[in-house]
Design a protein around this motif. Structure first.
Motif, mmCIF file in Angstrom:
data_model
loop_
_atom_site.group_PDB
_atom_site.id
_atom_site.type_symbol
_atom_site.label_atom_id
_atom_site.label_comp_id
_atom_site.label_asym_id
_atom_site.label_seq_id
_atom_site.Cartn_x
_atom_site.Cartn_y
_atom_site.Cartn_z
ATOM 1 N N MET A 1 0.853 -1.371 -0.336
ATOM 2 C CA MET A 1 0.249 -0.145 -0.249
ATOM 3 C C MET A 1 0.401 1.287 -0.057
ATOM 4 O O MET A 1 1.864 1.263 0.524
ATOM 5 C CB MET A 1 -0.690 -0.001 1.553
ATOM 6 C CG MET A 1 -1.581 1.291 0.888
ATOM 7 S SD MET A 1 -3.178 0.627 3.060
ATOM 8 C CE MET A 1 -3.273 2.244 2.703
ATOM 9 N N THR A 2 0.161 2.435 -0.944
ATOM 10 C CA THR A 2 1.480 3.445 -0.886
ATOM 11 C C THR A 2 0.759 4.337 -0.014
ATOM 12 O O THR A 2 -0.414 4.849 0.163
ATOM 13 C CB THR A 2 0.792 4.280 -2.173
ATOM 14 O OG1 THR A 2 1.568 2.908 -3.032
ATOM 15 C CG2 THR A 2 1.911 5.723 -2.396
ATOM 16 N N LEU A 3 2.171 4.766 1.255
ATOM 17 C CA LEU A 3 1.431 6.416 1.583
ATOM 18 C C LEU A 3 1.459 7.459 0.953
ATOM 19 O O LEU A 3 2.813 7.777 0.461
ATOM 20 C CB LEU A 3 2.339 6.181 2.808
ATOM 21 C CG LEU A 3 2.280 6.785 3.458
ATOM 22 C CD1 LEU A 3 0.959 7.009 4.539
ATOM 23 C CD2 LEU A 3 3.295 7.486 4.919
ATOM 24 N N LEU A 4 0.407 7.742 0.888
ATOM 25 C CA LEU A 4 0.860 9.380 0.099
ATOM 26 C C LEU A 4 0.096 10.612 1.272
ATOM 27 O O LEU A 4 -0.124 10.310 2.441
ATOM 28 C CB LEU A 4 -0.433 9.173 -0.578
ATOM 29 C CG LEU A 4 -1.050 9.047 -0.995
ATOM 30 C CD1 LEU A 4 -2.644 8.962 -2.763
ATOM 31 C CD2 LEU A 4 0.449 9.031 -2.237
ATOM 32 N N ILE A 5 0.879 11.458 1.314
ATOM 33 C CA ILE A 5 1.165 12.989 1.887
ATOM 34 C C ILE A 5 0.300 13.520 1.267
ATOM 35 O O ILE A 5 0.971 14.073 0.157
ATOM 36 C CB ILE A 5 2.792 13.773 2.068
ATOM 37 C CG1 ILE A 5 3.253 12.401 2.743
ATOM 38 C CG2 ILE A 5 2.668 14.303 2.931
ATOM 39 C CD1 ILE A 5 4.918 12.242 3.153
ATOM 40 N N ASP A 6 -0.388 14.401 2.175
ATOM 41 C CA ASP A 6 -1.385 15.575 1.441
ATOM 42 C C ASP A 6 -0.552 16.987 1.885
ATOM 43 O O ASP A 6 -0.243 16.935 2.902
ATOM 44 C CB ASP A 6 -2.833 15.738 2.384
ATOM 45 C CG ASP A 6 -3.476 16.898 1.969
ATOM 46 O OD1 ASP A 6 -2.706 17.885 1.672
ATOM 47 O OD2 ASP A 6 -4.765 16.483 1.573
ATOM 48 N N ILE A 7 -0.182 17.626 0.644
ATOM 49 C CA ILE A 7 0.393 19.077 0.570
ATOM 50 C C ILE A 7 -0.511 19.616 1.025
ATOM 51 O O ILE A 7 -0.048 20.867 0.962
ATOM 52 C CB ILE A 7 1.280 18.962 -0.224
ATOM 53 C CG1 ILE A 7 1.253 18.765 -1.357
ATOM 54 C CG2 ILE A 7 2.800 18.136 0.195
ATOM 55 C CD1 ILE A 7 1.718 19.495 -2.605
ATOM 56 N N GLY A 8 -1.622 19.556 0.247
ATOM 57 C CA GLY A 8 -2.595 21.657 0.618
ATOM 58 C C GLY A 8 -3.293 20.822 -0.862
ATOM 59 O O GLY A 8 -3.894 20.217 -1.471
ATOM 60 N N SER A 9 -4.333 22.067 -0.759
ATOM 61 C CA SER A 9 -5.234 22.397 -1.562
ATOM 62 C C SER A 9 -4.918 22.365 -3.407
ATOM 63 O O SER A 9 -3.605 23.158 -2.996
ATOM 64 C CB SER A 9 -6.040 23.128 -1.458
ATOM 65 O OG SER A 9 -7.185 23.749 -2.377
ATOM 66 N N LEU A 10 -5.375 22.092 -4.043
ATOM 67 C CA LEU A 10 -4.958 22.437 -5.496
ATOM 68 C C LEU A 10 -4.928 23.615 -5.983
ATOM 69 O O LEU A 10 -3.798 24.675 -6.209
ATOM 70 C CB LEU A 10 -5.558 21.944 -6.230
ATOM 71 C CG LEU A 10 -5.272 21.739 -8.460
ATOM 72 C CD1 LEU A 10 -3.854 21.433 -8.112
ATOM 73 C CD2 LEU A 10 -5.844 21.590 -8.703
ATOM 74 N N ASP A 11 -6.356 24.301 -5.471
ATOM 75 C CA ASP A 11 -5.803 26.229 -5.289
ATOM 76 C C ASP A 11 -5.155 27.255 -4.515
ATOM 77 O O ASP A 11 -4.519 27.852 -4.802
ATOM 78 C CB ASP A 11 -7.086 26.454 -5.020
ATOM 79 C CG ASP A 11 -8.636 26.061 -5.222
ATOM 80 O OD1 ASP A 11 -8.305 25.425 -6.512
ATOM 81 O OD2 ASP A 11 -9.450 25.843 -4.748
ATOM 82 N N ASP A 12 -4.013 26.054 -3.717
ATOM 83 C CA ASP A 12 -3.287 26.501 -2.781
ATOM 84 C C ASP A 12 -2.024 26.525 -4.202
ATOM 85 O O ASP A 12 -0.936 27.921 -3.374
ATOM 86 C CB ASP A 12 -2.378 25.744 -1.747
ATOM 87 C CG ASP A 12 -3.809 25.941 -0.495
ATOM 88 O OD1 ASP A 12 -4.378 26.978 -0.759
ATOM 89 O OD2 ASP A 12 -3.501 25.091 0.619
ATOM 90 N N ILE A 13 -1.710 26.330 -5.272
ATOM 91 C CA ILE A 13 -1.273 26.877 -6.531
ATOM 92 C C ILE A 13 -1.410 26.960 -7.264
ATOM 93 O O ILE A 13 -2.098 26.954 -7.709
ATOM 94 C CB ILE A 13 -0.021 25.047 -6.388
ATOM 95 C CG1 ILE A 13 0.097 23.996 -5.445
ATOM 96 C CG2 ILE A 13 0.981 24.962 -7.421
ATOM 97 C CD1 ILE A 13 0.089 22.905 -5.775
ATOM 98 N N PRO A 14 -0.499 28.192 -7.912
ATOM 99 C CA PRO A 14 -0.753 29.480 -8.878
ATOM 100 C C PRO A 14 -1.580 28.052 -9.654
ATOM 101 O O PRO A 14 0.007 27.798 -10.691
ATOM 102 C CB PRO A 14 -0.554 30.176 -8.793
ATOM 103 C CG PRO A 14 1.170 29.729 -7.512
ATOM 104 C CD PRO A 14 0.452 28.700 -6.851
#
Length: 111
Positions: A1-14
């Motif tokens: 199982m792959t562990l994914l890290i949530d780095i934030g909302s797509l909207d946080d990156i222009p």
């Protein structure tokens, strides 16, 4: 199982921009294209160590802000006459959140 890290909302990156993610192994630049695809690369240009997260995103490429080296966001490979590459990391958008593969980040330190 792959562990994914949530780095934030797509909207946080222009769009056509980047966000810097700091890890114990170094910094990762997470890019968003004009059509909302995301890519993650090592933030340091192999030429002079320029911060790719401060580069110009165009299509699926980023241009280093120091000496204009161009890198393919898919492969991390330098384009044109430039030689070299940067490490890439799996990244995706799920439910409006940007996720990167934590396993790849950990393995980069062992390489």
């Amino acid at each position: 199982m792959t562990l994914l890290i949530d780095i934030g909302s797509l909207d946080d990156i222009p769009r056509q921009g980047a966000r810097l993610v700091k890890t114990v192994q170094g910094c990762i630049a997470v890019f968003r294209t004009a059509d909302d695809r995301v890519f993650a690369l090592d933030d340091r240009c192999p030429h002079k160590g320029g911060p790719l997260s401060e580069g110009i995103v165009h299509g699926d490429r980023v241009t280093c802000p120091l000496h204009n080296w161009v890198f393919d966001l898919n492969s991390g490979q330098a384009q044109g006459a430039d030689e070299g590459s940067v490490q890439t990391f799996a990244a995706k958008v799920q439910g409006g959140r940007v996720l990167i593969d934590a396993g790849l980040i950990r393995r980069s330190a062992a390489a």
